[in-house]
Design a protein around this motif. Structure first.
Motif, PDB file in Angstrom:
ATOM      1  N   LEU A  32       7.693  -4.934  -4.907  1.00  0.00           N
ATOM      2  CA  LEU A  32       8.883  -4.512  -5.628  1.00  0.00           C
ATOM      3  C   LEU A  32       8.426  -4.552  -7.346  1.00  0.00           C
ATOM      4  O   LEU A  32       9.189  -3.814  -7.652  1.00  0.00           O
ATOM      5  N   CYS A  33       7.370  -5.239  -7.674  1.00  0.00           N
ATOM      6  CA  CYS A  33       6.932  -4.849  -9.017  1.00  0.00           C
ATOM      7  C   CYS A  33       6.320  -3.421  -8.899  1.00  0.00           C
ATOM      8  O   CYS A  33       6.725  -2.750 -10.122  1.00  0.00           O
ATOM      9  N   PHE A  43       7.290   2.101 -10.765  1.00  0.00           N
ATOM     10  CA  PHE A  43       7.444   3.380 -10.279  1.00  0.00           C
ATOM     11  C   PHE A  43       8.942   3.903 -10.874  1.00  0.00           C
ATOM     12  O   PHE A  43       8.810   5.194 -11.394  1.00  0.00           O
ATOM     13  N   TYR A  44       9.912   3.429 -10.598  1.00  0.00           N
ATOM     14  CA  TYR A  44      11.171   3.797 -10.883  1.00  0.00           C
ATOM     15  C   TYR A  44      11.212   4.009 -12.646  1.00  0.00           C
ATOM     16  O   TYR A  44      12.101   4.738 -12.959  1.00  0.00           O
ATOM     17  N   GLN A  45      10.557   3.077 -13.311  1.00  0.00           N
ATOM     18  CA  GLN A  45      10.639   3.102 -14.757  1.00  0.00           C
ATOM     19  C   GLN A  45       9.648   4.474 -15.077  1.00  0.00           C
ATOM     20  O   GLN A  45      10.233   5.167 -15.959  1.00  0.00           O
ATOM     21  N   ALA A  67       7.163  11.359  -2.993  1.00  0.00           N
ATOM     22  CA  ALA A  67       6.964   9.924  -3.354  1.00  0.00           C
ATOM     23  C   ALA A  67       8.066   9.116  -3.494  1.00  0.00           C
ATOM     24  O   ALA A  67       8.037   7.877  -3.163  1.00  0.00           O
ATOM     25  N   GLN A  68       9.510   9.749  -3.638  1.00  0.00           N
ATOM     26  CA  GLN A  68      10.562   9.226  -3.540  1.00  0.00           C
ATOM     27  C   GLN A  68      10.868   8.442  -2.068  1.00  0.00           C
ATOM     28  O   GLN A  68      11.363   7.170  -1.811  1.00  0.00           O
ATOM     29  N   THR A  69      10.563   9.245  -1.195  1.00  0.00           N
ATOM     30  CA  THR A  69      10.820   8.870   0.234  1.00  0.00           C
ATOM     31  C   THR A  69       9.774   7.680   0.578  1.00  0.00           C
ATOM     32  O   THR A  69      10.361   6.768   1.074  1.00  0.00           O
ATOM     33  N   GLU A  70       8.411   7.891   0.151  1.00  0.00           N
ATOM     34  CA  GLU A  70       7.644   6.623   0.413  1.00  0.00           C
ATOM     35  C   GLU A  70       7.795   5.214  -0.342  1.00  0.00           C
ATOM     36  O   GLU A  70       7.823   4.330   0.294  1.00  0.00           O
ATOM     37  N   MET A  71       8.388   5.434  -1.314  1.00  0.00           N
ATOM     38  CA  MET A  71       9.125   4.348  -2.417  1.00  0.00           C
ATOM     39  C   MET A  71      10.060   3.733  -1.662  1.00  0.00           C
ATOM     40  O   MET A  71      10.322   2.393  -1.600  1.00  0.00           O
ATOM     41  N   ARG A  72      11.110   4.445  -1.201  1.00  0.00           N
ATOM     42  CA  ARG A  72      12.289   3.859  -0.582  1.00  0.00           C
ATOM     43  C   ARG A  72      11.941   3.111   0.612  1.00  0.00           C
ATOM     44  O   ARG A  72      12.165   2.092   1.166  1.00  0.00           O
ATOM     45  N   ALA A  73      10.972   3.740   1.507  1.00  0.00           N
ATOM     46  CA  ALA A  73      10.580   2.994   2.547  1.00  0.00           C
ATOM     47  C   ALA A  73       9.856   1.665   2.524  1.00  0.00           C
ATOM     48  O   ALA A  73       9.741   0.655   3.276  1.00  0.00           O
ATOM     49  N   VAL A 105       0.799  -1.114   0.072  1.00  0.00           N
ATOM     50  CA  VAL A 105       0.127   0.184   0.043  1.00  0.00           C
ATOM     51  C   VAL A 105       0.932   1.325  -0.027  1.00  0.00           C
ATOM     52  O   VAL A 105       0.573   2.230  -0.638  1.00  0.00           O
ATOM     53  N   ARG A 106       2.086   1.071   0.682  1.00  0.00           N
ATOM     54  CA  ARG A 106       2.947   2.296   0.841  1.00  0.00           C
ATOM     55  C   ARG A 106       3.529   2.812  -0.571  1.00  0.00           C
ATOM     56  O   ARG A 106       3.663   3.728  -1.198  1.00  0.00           O
ATOM     57  N   ALA A 107       3.850   1.601  -1.456  1.00  0.00           N
ATOM     58  CA  ALA A 107       4.398   1.650  -2.656  1.00  0.00           C
ATOM     59  C   ALA A 107       3.034   2.354  -3.677  1.00  0.00           C
ATOM     60  O   ALA A 107       3.422   3.232  -4.438  1.00  0.00           O
ATOM     61  N   LEU A 108       1.861   1.911  -3.485  1.00  0.00           N
ATOM     62  CA  LEU A 108       0.991   2.570  -4.231  1.00  0.00           C
ATOM     63  C   LEU A 108       0.786   3.841  -3.718  1.00  0.00           C
ATOM     64  O   LEU A 108       0.407   4.762  -4.590  1.00  0.00           O
ATOM     65  N   TYR A 109       0.853   4.074  -2.660  1.00  0.00           N
ATOM     66  CA  TYR A 109       0.641   5.648  -1.990  1.00  0.00           C
ATOM     67  C   TYR A 109       1.706   6.380  -2.872  1.00  0.00           C
ATOM     68  O   TYR A 109       1.585   7.736  -3.391  1.00  0.00           O
TER      69      TYR A 109
END
Length: 179
Positions: free
Chosen positions: A101-102, A107-109, A83-89, A66-70
């Protein structure tokens, strides 16, 4: 009619499956409802509303997926640093799951960080997923242009469902593109 016994057995199995797929506890069910609503808002391209719903869900129950979707919703709202901070977390801990991870790879793409995208996708491959997670991974690998890895994952998935046309197509395309 003649298939009543088989139909009843299949119906009972479906009911059992649905029972196990429901979240346990009121808090988890509430968070899952918010997640579903947020995903609907994402599909409708209402990213700021989706971000608020994901944030409320995370306040109830913190889950990496859910954090990755956020983080994705925040990026689509134009809040790049958050967004970068949340994705790292979400994606950097060792226990990050295949779905997380998917999402991170996509996201990184999207934010034009191909090296990190590839790293996230290959971490997901090393987790050896199965079922729906494997299909999600195959789709992600295809989007990233990792055809060799997508083909190998399709080959492994075909061991569970040998005549699946979608997997056969993915496998054939990957073989064609990798020579």
């Amino acid at each position: 009619g003649t298939y009543a016994v088989d139909a009843r057995r299949i119906y009972d199995e479906l009911q059992l499956y649905e029972m196990f797929s429901l979240p346990v506890g009121r808090k988890s069910r509430r968070a899952a409802c918010l997640d579903d609503l947020a995903c609907t808002r994402m599909k409708e391209e209402e990213y700021s509303r989706a971000a608020r719903l994901f944030k409320r869900s995370l306040e109830i129950e913190d889950r990496d997926e859910v954090r990755a979707l956020y983080a994705t919703a925040l990026e689509l709202c134009g809040r790049h640093r958050a967004a970068q901070t949340e994705m790292r977390a979400a994606a950097e801990p060792e226990q990050a799951g295949v779905r997380t991870l998917c999402i991170a790879a996509q996201f990184y793409q999207m934010v034009r960080m191909p090296r990190k995208s590839r790293q996230a996708a290959l971490r997901a491959v090393r987790l050896h997923p199965g079922g729906l997670e494997m299909r999600m991974l195959i789709h992600t690998l295809g989007e990233l242009g990792l055809h060799r890895e997508a083909g190998e994952c399709a080959r492994l998935a075909m061991q569970e469902t040998p005549y699946d046309r979608q997997l056969l197509h993915i496998r054939a395309v990957s073989l064609l593109r990798t020579g």
